[in-house]
Design an enzyme around this catalytic site. Structure first.
Site: not given
Length: 291
Positions: A73, A94, A110, A134, A160-161, A213
């Protein structure tokens, strides 16, 4: 299909890798046939390093347009002639519409698909206070489209990643491109005290994380006690059809509890309309391919 293929049939395609599992060819070809459109849709497995080569080939073949799935993308967005406002802000596309002169315009559906799914369930984004969980690709597209569609306040929460910085960039892009937005900011998802306070004052909660998920189907992204009856809850996760978050929203009596399958349908429908100028027979497609 072979009965309707002729020398004038326009080709549409999906590129990315892998694409063998995609339901897009069935969905689009069914819609073409249903509406009497002389077109066909195929999927081409395209490794990232072959993206430019593939885009050039599609331009040469004068296809009507093509969809892009991961991991291509962002690469495609750098190869097309122009981008829609949303695609430019997201930095990915997309859907690409190819004009007869070969000009390619990249779109991102999206976000529009997600917002349309909200509307189909009676939830409007304009003028609301929304919390978005997210900072990945889907979350970014939703954040951008919500801003463009007039959300009043948008609070993005993420751990905080390594992806947190992407959320910070999204906030800055939105502030620059949509100065009319009341407030947009990002906070640490682990700051549950702040999260609870913000949710108590919000109209919509959007989960765009992997929580819910497989193999995280038993994970809820926010404490269930933070949900309330004035809150509309929407998930991007569509497998399972009803995540733990959506289940808890129903149990709480939230004003809406929306699963992600509709987003999948409506982002495809948005692309179909960009390709053909006609509305996909969405209800029939839902019943035939999504139920």
């Amino acid at each position: 299909m072979e009965r309707r293929i002729n020398g004038h049939t326009r080709l549409y395609a999906l590129i990315g890798s892998p694409v063998g599992h995609s339901g897009s060819p069935a969905m689009y070809n069914y819609s073409f046939e249903k509406l009497g459109i002389d077109a066909a849709y195929l999927a081409f497995d395209t490794p990232l390093e072959k993206t430019e080569e593939t885009v050039n080939a599609l331009r040469t073949l004068n296809v009507g347009g093509f969809n892009i799935t991961m991991p291509n993308k962002t690469a495609v967005a750098q190869l097309v002639d122009r981008l829609s406002p949303a695609a430019e802000m997201v930095g990915a596309c997309n859907t690409v519409v190819v004009e007869k002169d070969g000009t390619m315009t990249g779109h991102i559906t999206d976000g529009t698909g997600f917002i349309r799914n909200l509307k189909e369930h009676g939830v409007e984004i304009k003028g609301t206070k929304a919390v978005l969980l997210g900072t990945g690709g889907a979350a970014t597209a939703i954040a951008v489209q919500a801003a463009l569609d007039g959300v009043k306040e948008l609070a993005i929460f993420n751990k905080k990643d390594e992806f947190y910085a992407n959320g910070e960039k999204t906030v800055e892009k939105i502030k620059k491109a949509v100065p009319s937005i009341g407030k947009v900011y990002i906070e640490d998802l682990d700051n549950t005290e702040l999260l609870g306070k913000v949710l108590s004052e919000s109209d919509i909660l959007i989960n765009a994380t992997r929580a819910g998920m497989s193999p995280l189907q038993d994970v809820i992204p926010v404490p269930a006690e933070f949900l309330h009856k004035d809150l509309a809850v929407a998930d991007v996760v569509y497998n399972p059809r009803e995540t733990l978050l959506v289940q808890k929203a129903k149990e709480t009596g939230c004003r809406a509890a929306i699963g992600g399958i509709g987003m999948l349908l409506w982002q495809g429908a948005a692309a179909f309309e960009l390709f053909t100028g006609k509305e996909m027979p969405a209800q029939e497609v839902m019943e035939k391919f999504f139920d």
